[in-house]
Design a protein around this motif. Sequence first.
Motif, PDB file in Angstrom:
ATOM      1  N   MET A   1       0.784  -1.265  -0.317  1.00 46.55           N
ATOM      2  CA  MET A   1      -0.118  -0.007   0.042  1.00 46.55           C
ATOM      3  C   MET A   1       0.768   1.315   0.156  1.00 46.55           C
ATOM      4  SD  MET A   1      -3.308  -0.463  -0.139  1.00 46.55           S
ATOM      5  CE  MET A   1      -4.075   1.038   0.802  1.00 46.55           C
ATOM      6  N   TYR A   2       1.976   1.202   0.610  1.00 51.17           N
ATOM      7  CA  TYR A   2       3.115   2.252   0.588  1.00 51.17           C
ATOM      8  C   TYR A   2       4.251   2.093   0.021  1.00 51.17           C
ATOM      9  CZ  TYR A   2      -0.567   3.757   4.010  1.00 51.17           C
ATOM     10  OH  TYR A   2      -1.873   3.868   4.601  1.00 51.17           O
ATOM     11  N   PRO A   3       4.414   2.051  -1.086  1.00 47.18           N
ATOM     12  CA  PRO A   3       5.627   1.789  -1.746  1.00 47.18           C
ATOM     13  C   PRO A   3       6.568   2.942  -2.182  1.00 47.18           C
ATOM     14  CG  PRO A   3       3.859   1.892  -3.536  1.00 47.18           C
ATOM     15  CD  PRO A   3       3.160   1.914  -2.155  1.00 47.18           C
ATOM     16  N   ARG A   4       6.076   4.064  -1.659  1.00 48.55           N
ATOM     17  CA  ARG A   4       6.783   5.448  -1.802  1.00 48.55           C
ATOM     18  C   ARG A   4       7.251   5.844  -0.551  1.00 48.55           C
ATOM     19  NH1 ARG A   4       3.971   9.610  -5.826  1.00 48.55           N
ATOM     20  NH2 ARG A   4       6.168   9.926  -6.089  1.00 48.55           N
ATOM     21  N   VAL A   5       8.322   6.776  -0.551  1.00 43.83           N
ATOM     22  CA  VAL A   5       8.628   7.368   0.512  1.00 43.83           C
ATOM     23  C   VAL A   5       8.807   8.976   0.191  1.00 43.83           C
ATOM     24  CG1 VAL A   5      10.470   7.834   2.339  1.00 43.83           C
ATOM     25  CG2 VAL A   5       9.994   5.596   1.458  1.00 43.83           C
ATOM     26  N   ALA A   6       7.999   9.682   0.965  1.00 39.93           N
ATOM     27  CA  ALA A   6       8.166  11.257   0.889  1.00 39.93           C
ATOM     28  C   ALA A   6       8.822  11.994   1.991  1.00 39.93           C
ATOM     29  CB  ALA A   6       6.860  11.768   1.017  1.00 39.93           C
TER      30      ALA A   6
ATOM     31  N   VAL B   1       4.020   6.883   1.593  1.00 41.77           N
ATOM     32  CA  VAL B   1       2.832   7.023   1.002  1.00 41.77           C
ATOM     33  C   VAL B   1       2.723   6.403  -0.115  1.00 41.77           C
ATOM     34  CG1 VAL B   1       3.402   9.967   1.441  1.00 41.77           C
ATOM     35  CG2 VAL B   1       4.547   8.755  -0.718  1.00 41.77           C
ATOM     36  N   GLU B   2       1.373   6.314  -0.383  1.00 41.47           N
ATOM     37  CA  GLU B   2       0.775   5.416  -1.356  1.00 41.47           C
ATOM     38  C   GLU B   2       0.989   5.984  -2.802  1.00 41.47           C
ATOM     39  OE1 GLU B   2      -3.688   4.218  -1.073  1.00 41.47           O
ATOM     40  OE2 GLU B   2      -3.644   5.576   0.999  1.00 41.47           O
ATOM     41  N   PRO B   3       0.986   5.151  -3.665  1.00 41.88           N
ATOM     42  CA  PRO B   3       1.315   5.723  -5.118  1.00 41.88           C
ATOM     43  C   PRO B   3       0.322   6.694  -5.872  1.00 41.88           C
ATOM     44  CG  PRO B   3       0.460   3.523  -5.338  1.00 41.88           C
ATOM     45  CD  PRO B   3       0.376   3.667  -3.782  1.00 41.88           C
ATOM     46  N   GLY B   4       0.622   7.299  -6.566  1.00 42.27           N
ATOM     47  CA  GLY B   4      -0.192   7.908  -7.527  1.00 42.27           C
ATOM     48  C   GLY B   4      -1.083   8.964  -6.638  1.00 42.27           C
ATOM     49  N   ALA B   5      -2.078   9.416  -7.325  1.00 38.64           N
ATOM     50  CA  ALA B   5      -3.058  10.676  -6.474  1.00 38.64           C
ATOM     51  C   ALA B   5      -3.504  10.525  -5.312  1.00 38.64           C
ATOM     52  CB  ALA B   5      -4.474  10.520  -7.221  1.00 38.64           C
ATOM     53  N   PRO B   6      -3.519   9.064  -4.497  1.00 40.03           N
ATOM     54  CA  PRO B   6      -3.924   9.018  -3.143  1.00 40.03           C
ATOM     55  C   PRO B   6      -2.738   9.702  -2.137  1.00 40.03           C
ATOM     56  CG  PRO B   6      -4.351   7.168  -4.170  1.00 40.03           C
ATOM     57  CD  PRO B   6      -3.667   7.957  -5.145  1.00 40.03           C
ATOM     58  N   ALA B   7      -1.486   9.661  -2.693  1.00 40.67           N
ATOM     59  CA  ALA B   7      -0.114  10.322  -1.991  1.00 40.67           C
ATOM     60  C   ALA B   7      -0.415  11.774  -1.854  1.00 40.67           C
ATOM     61  CB  ALA B   7       0.959   9.900  -2.615  1.00 40.67           C
ATOM     62  N   LEU B   8      -0.998  12.498  -3.103  1.00 46.93           N
ATOM     63  CA  LEU B   8      -1.197  13.949  -3.030  1.00 46.93           C
ATOM     64  C   LEU B   8      -2.360  14.181  -2.253  1.00 46.93           C
ATOM     65  CD1 LEU B   8      -0.542  16.558  -4.554  1.00 46.93           C
ATOM     66  CD2 LEU B   8      -2.304  15.960  -6.268  1.00 46.93           C
TER      67      LEU B   8
END
Length: 322
Positions: free
Chosen positions: A233-238, A281-288
């Motif tokens: 669900m959270y493959p990215r790191v901000a 953070v989630e990928p794509g629009a959800p992260a925003l």
Amino acid sequence: MRASRLLSILLLLQNRGRMTADELAAELEVSVRTVYRDIDALSAAGVPVYADRGRTGGYQLVAGYRTRLTGLTEEEAQSLALSGLPGAAAELGLGTVLAAAQLKLHAALPAELRQRAGHVAARFFLDVPGWFRGIESLPNLAELARAVWQDTRVKVRYRRWDDSEVERVLEPLGLILKAGNWYVAARREGADRTYRVSRILELEELPGKFERPADFDLAEYWQRWSEQFERRMYPRVAVVLLSARGRGLVPFYLGAVGARALAGTSSEPDEDGWLRVELPVEPGAPALGELLRFGPELRVLEPADLRAEVAAAIAKMGESYG
């Protein structure tokens, strides 16, 4: 059915003392007329129950009388595992069974422990579902629970996350209640998988039993699956800067995943109180959407594309307000 009800009346009077016919009828979900007939049957069987007339009257047992008919049935014993979750027991079709088991257990306690149990019940209540969540439709849950108890295969029609529908033959190994949502852990074609019960559209119990794997541990499986799910669900790191207020909002906006990331941060706030944190953070629009919720209490540093998306969204919102 009537024998069970007569025993319930006996235990209710033993546990609670004097009760009116209306109170007994409400507790047992029967008519007052039925209560009258049941009381007569108890008296005829030699149970010392008598009635006090008048506004403050009701039925009660002769002082000192106690029954020892408190043995639990197999279903009642199983239901006690859900004694802290009456709503969940009802969804599984065990609501009345749990009530009967608790009544028998309460009747078997010594007077001091019975009073203590009453104090606890009056002061603590467990409400599992989160706020502002609708109640899921779960028409197949009780039938699925029966398959789990009895180790029987089921054929289901299942709606996946992309709204496509598939048919699956499952060996259900256990049910999990997570934040008000039910999931079933099941073995399919030799692999253990998780399905959300509300997405089961149809269920058919198949004949015969399957052999439950001796090494399967439901709690261990769920822990492992949950960790894998979070990583998917959270493959990215901000990389962000958070104000003191923003840090206080992290558990509410990003849940346990964000709270763990914040707690694991080794850096210290700068002289203006901003702390550098790496947030999953989630990928794509959800992260925003997740990051914009923080308003001016969060600043995105990296990755550059996410920072640009947040800046563009903020600029567009500014234009909307003139």
